[in-house]
Motif scaffolding. Structure first.
Motif, mmCIF file in Angstrom:
data_model
loop_
_atom_site.group_PDB
_atom_site.id
_atom_site.type_symbol
_atom_site.label_atom_id
_atom_site.label_comp_id
_atom_site.label_asym_id
_atom_site.label_seq_id
_atom_site.Cartn_x
_atom_site.Cartn_y
_atom_site.Cartn_z
ATOM 1 N N ALA A 56 0.518 -1.411 -0.136
ATOM 2 C CA ALA A 56 0.205 0.036 -0.251
ATOM 3 C C ALA A 56 0.973 1.178 0.065
ATOM 4 O O ALA A 56 1.868 0.956 0.803
ATOM 5 N N PRO A 57 1.048 2.252 -0.732
ATOM 6 C CA PRO A 57 1.403 3.794 -1.050
ATOM 7 C C PRO A 57 1.279 4.364 -0.082
ATOM 8 O O PRO A 57 -0.477 4.701 0.051
ATOM 9 N N ILE A 58 2.080 5.107 0.206
ATOM 10 C CA ILE A 58 1.449 6.051 1.126
ATOM 11 C C ILE A 58 1.019 7.247 0.655
ATOM 12 O O ILE A 58 1.911 7.433 -0.171
ATOM 13 N N GLN A 59 0.289 7.817 0.688
ATOM 14 C CA GLN A 59 0.039 9.424 -0.002
ATOM 15 C C GLN A 59 -0.413 10.394 0.996
ATOM 16 O O GLN A 59 -1.187 9.837 1.592
ATOM 17 N N LYS A 60 0.497 11.257 0.944
ATOM 18 C CA LYS A 60 0.521 12.743 1.039
ATOM 19 C C LYS A 60 -0.043 13.640 0.907
ATOM 20 O O LYS A 60 -0.106 13.843 -0.394
ATOM 21 N N TRP A 61 -1.041 14.160 1.494
ATOM 22 C CA TRP A 61 -1.338 16.084 0.360
ATOM 23 C C TRP A 61 -0.394 16.792 0.547
ATOM 24 O O TRP A 61 0.372 17.000 1.223
ATOM 25 N N HIS A 62 0.365 17.470 -0.629
ATOM 26 C CA HIS A 62 0.911 18.478 -1.448
ATOM 27 C C HIS A 62 0.837 19.464 -1.471
ATOM 28 O O HIS A 62 1.530 20.291 -2.009
#
Length: 105
Positions: A56-62
């Protein structure tokens, strides 16, 4: 009435002490057994995980972060919201003006 109060107190005491633990009905026990057997047959449940966390990729808000401006303890609306409210108020005033004249038809 005294018997009711005494019975209620004893019931609450038994529930709070942990001596009263509800058990599954035979139907629920059978459904749980079938469920866990299906998991075992599918090979799911080893380690307690249904999927690999490393895939599972870690998705962060950029993107941009809105930090509201505060004026006298109240957040100030963004210019877009102020514009939308002004547009809505103008449209409402226009429609309200038409409704006033429709009464005389």
């Amino acid at each position: 009435m005294k018997a009711f109060v005494l019975g209620s107190v004893l019931l609450v005491a038994s529930v709070c002490s942990g001596s009263y633990i509800p058990h599954d009905t035979p139907e629920v026990a059978a459904a749980k057994a079938a469920h866990f057997a299906a998991h075992a047959a599918a090979g799911v449940g080893s380690g307690g995980h249904h999927w690999d966390h490393h895939e599972a990729p870690i998705q962060k808000w950029h993107g941009p972060i809105h930090i509201p401006k505060i004026h006298k303890g109240v957040p100030v609306e963004t210019p877009e919201v102020q514009h939308a409210k002004a547009f809505h108020a103008a449209a409402y005033a226009k429609v309200a003006g038409y409704a006033h004249h429709d009464d005389h038809l």
